[in-house]
Each structure stands twice: as structure tokens, then as C-alpha cells.
Write a protein that holds these residues in place. Structure first.
Motif, mmCIF file in Angstrom:
data_model
loop_
_atom_site.group_PDB
_atom_site.id
_atom_site.type_symbol
_atom_site.label_atom_id
_atom_site.label_comp_id
_atom_site.label_asym_id
_atom_site.label_seq_id
_atom_site.Cartn_x
_atom_site.Cartn_y
_atom_site.Cartn_z
ATOM 1 N N GLY A 278 1.003 -1.180 0.028
ATOM 2 C CA GLY A 278 -0.074 -0.046 -0.074
ATOM 3 C C GLY A 278 0.746 1.283 0.214
ATOM 4 O O GLY A 278 0.291 2.324 -0.031
ATOM 5 N N ARG A 279 2.053 0.741 0.188
ATOM 6 C CA ARG A 279 2.766 2.298 -0.040
ATOM 7 C C ARG A 279 3.931 2.415 -1.090
ATOM 8 O O ARG A 279 4.186 1.009 -1.397
ATOM 9 N N ALA A 280 4.456 3.492 -1.014
ATOM 10 C CA ALA A 280 5.395 3.709 -2.557
ATOM 11 C C ALA A 280 6.613 2.913 -1.842
ATOM 12 O O ALA A 280 6.679 3.399 -0.293
ATOM 13 N N TYR A 281 8.029 2.195 -2.151
ATOM 14 C CA TYR A 281 9.548 1.908 -1.892
ATOM 15 C C TYR A 281 9.704 3.115 -0.930
ATOM 16 O O TYR A 281 10.072 3.027 0.448
ATOM 17 N N VAL A 282 10.081 4.470 -1.522
ATOM 18 C CA VAL A 282 10.465 4.897 -1.088
ATOM 19 C C VAL A 282 9.490 6.220 0.538
ATOM 20 O O VAL A 282 10.215 6.268 1.383
#
Ligand SMILES: Nc1ncnc2c1ncn2[C@@H]1O[C@H](COP(=O)(O)OP(=O)(O)OP(=O)(O)O)[C@@H](O)[C@H]1O
Length: 299
Positions: A62-66
Motif C-alpha cells: 500500500g505504500r511507495a518504497y521510498v
């Protein structure tokens, strides 16, 4: 869970990944298959935030890697196993990465054991064989005990024992409920490892399909029986498509050889021939024929 939506990445005027969308689910090994240059590594780098896409989005849980607060604990990756300082020992290599990521040293010894490198843990990584280097790369991926794992062509250049070990490891990780994405350009390799396939060519999605469905769709079975008419009716009832073949044979698509045998048993007809016609490799080549960048032409 990995979610990729409309991902596009260009290098100069070359579009490496072109509007690609697919999800990778936990609890199974997803094979990421495509000919050389199809865009598999580029997609994996985008998942890891190593390449900025020109369009689209990639999220991990659910989240961008960064945006992940402790990335190594969420995603582990084997991209290039040669990315090791050659003078550093295997253990020190892992310790350095563990320290910078707030992972306790005892985890280093655990992963060395998992990958079977304890006996060479204090040897310099520069002297490692390809197989040992792969194992060290996998130890790095496992260091944070992540729920999502990416392996880019992990069996390249390995001997049969190493290949078997990696296959079992990936299957074990998926059985623990982790999300496992493994790339390969070989259908034969994926057929033995993956539960699900994402097939790409020239940066575009070609198929997003369960392995058993792919096997079913990808093969024909040639069959002969003492009562062809009765068998044909049963095969159709079982979901197959039956076409007339040469010399009175029946060509069945949509069913595996085992299902054809079962239909014959149910219809109480005697089979005189049962021949699977197309290999999985052939089905994959048929699927990706138009997507191969460099083809050898017949002389
Ligand atoms: N840094 C880069 N600069 C320029 N072109 C690139 C770069 N990285 C990849 N490409 C090009 O993008 C396309 C996709 O490459 P990518 O490495 O993602 O494919 P792949 O499916 O992983 O292939 P392989 O199985 O050969 O590793 C190829 O045509 C490749 O030449």
C-alpha cells in the motif's frame, strides 16, 4: 502485496516498460516471465524505488518504497548478486547492511544458516563461486525478514543442486504467506516453481494467469479411442474443445492430458493414443513471438 498501475519507464527514446499494470499476491510464487529485454529488471527496479517511472505508480503493501519507514523489513531483493565488496567477508558484508538498517547482529547468523553459508562466513566474498554469491545475495534479501521478496533471474548460471535449493526456498517463503516475485526468461524454470505467471513482452503485459490455467490453455492433446464420438461428447462436457485431427484423431484444447484420460474413463471408452502436443516452452514462445527484440533468422 505489490500493486503496479500503468507503469511506464523510458530510457532516452526507448520505452522499457509501457503502461504495465498487475498485482502480485501473497502466499504464492509469482513468476515474472519475458524474453530478454522485455522490461523485467526495469519493473523490479521501479518496485524498489531505484528507477523513477515516467508515469504510473508502484506500491508495496500500500505504500511507495521510498515512503516505507523500514524498507529492508518490508521488501527484500536479489537484483545483482555481484554487488559485493570483494575484500569483505560474507559475515561482514551482512553485518554492515544490518547495522545501517537497524537489524540486530544475531539475524546475520540466522540468515547465514538459512542460506547454508555458515562454514564460509569468515571468507572473503571476492573468492566466492557464482552459487555462493547468489546465496549471499539471498541472505541480504532475507536479512530484514521481509514479507515481500523479489528475485531477478536467481537461477542464472547455477548448478542443478543450487537451482533445486533456490526453488525450494522460494516455495517455502510463499508457503509462509510472503509475496514472492521471481523473474526468468525460461518457461521451463517457471513451470517448476511458480503458482502464477505474469508474462510481459516489449514492456507490455501479455498474460496474468495461474500456472495450471496456462498449462491448460497452452497445450493440445491428440487422442484416439475405440468410440471417438462418445469420447468427443464427454470431452466437450468436461470443458474441452474438440477438433478433427489427421487420420481420424481428435485434437483437444482446453484440457490437460490427465483430464482427457479421466473423460475417457468416465465415458467408458478405450484410448488407443493420448499424446500431449505442445510443450509449455512452445506455448510461451507462441505467446511472446511478436515481442522478441532480437531474433535469429533462418539462414
Ligand atoms: N539503464 C538503461 N539505459 C538504457 N536502456 C536500458 C537501461 N536499462 C534497460 N534498458 C533497456 O530497456 C529494455 C528493458 O530492459 P530490462 O533490463 O528491464 O529487461 P529484462 O526483461 O530484465 O531483460 P533481461 O532478461 O535481458 O535482463 C531493454 O531494451 C534494455 O536495453
Amino acid at each position: 502485496m505489490i500493486e503496479i498501475t500503468d507503469l511506464t519507464k523510458r530510457y532516452g527514446n526507448k520505452t522499457a516498460v509501457d503502461g504495465l499494470s498487475f498485482n502480485v499476491h501473497p502466499g504464492r510464487v509469482t513468476g515474472f516471465l519475458g524474453p530478454n529485454g522485455a522490461g523485467k529488471s526495469t519493473t523490479m527496479r521501479a518496485i524498489l524505488g531505484l528507477d523513477r517511472p515516467h508515469a504510473g505508480s508502484v506500491t508495496v503493501n500500500g505504500r511507495a518504497y521510498v515512503g516505507l519507514p523500514r524498507p529492508m523489513r518490508e521488501v527484500g531483493a536479489l537484483l545483482d548478486a555481484r554487488a559485493v565488496h570483494p575484500r569483505r567477508t560474507a559475515r561482514n558484508h551482512l553485518l554492515c547492511i544490518a547495522q545501517t538498517n537497524g537489524i540486530p547482529a544475531k539475524r546475520v547468523d540466522e540468515v547465514l544458516q538459512v542460506v547454508g553459508l555458515e562454514s564460509v562466513a569468515r571468507k572473503r566474498a571476492g573468492g566466492f563461486s557464482l552459487g555462493m554469491g547468489q546465496r549471499l545475495g539471498i541472505a541480504v534479501a532475507l536479512l530484514g525478514d521481509p514479507k515481500v521478496l523479489l528475485f531477478d533471474e536467481p537461477v542464472n548460471g547455477l548448478d542443478p543442486e543450487g537451482i533445486k535449493w533456490i526453488r525450494e526456498l522460494m516455495r517455502g517463503l510463499a508457503a509462509e504467506g510472503r509475496t514472492v516475485l521471481v523473474s526468468s526468461h525460461l518457461m521451463s524454470e517457471m513451470a517448476q516453481t511458480a503458482d502464477h505467471l505474469i508474462v510481459i513482452g516489449k514492456g507490455k503485459l501479455i498474460a496474468d494467469i495461474g500456472i495450471s490455467e496456462f498449462i491448460r490453455q497452452g497445450s493440445n492433446v491428440l487422442v484416439r479411442a475405440d468410440d471417438q464420438e462418445r469420447l468427443a461428447a464427454k470431452l466437450t462436457e468436461a470443458g474441452g474443445t474438440v477438433l478433427p485431427g489427421a487420420d481420424g484423431a481428435l485434437i483437444v484444447t482446453g484440457l490437460e492430458a490427465r483430464q482427457v484420460g479421466k473423460a475417457a474413463l468416465d465415458a467408458e471408452v478405450v484410448l488407443t493414443e493420448l499424446t500431449p502436443q505442445r510443450s509449455l516452452e512452445q506455448a510461451y514462445m507462441d505467446l511472446t513471438r511478436d515481442s522478441i527484440e532480437f531474433q535469429a533468422s533462418a539462414a
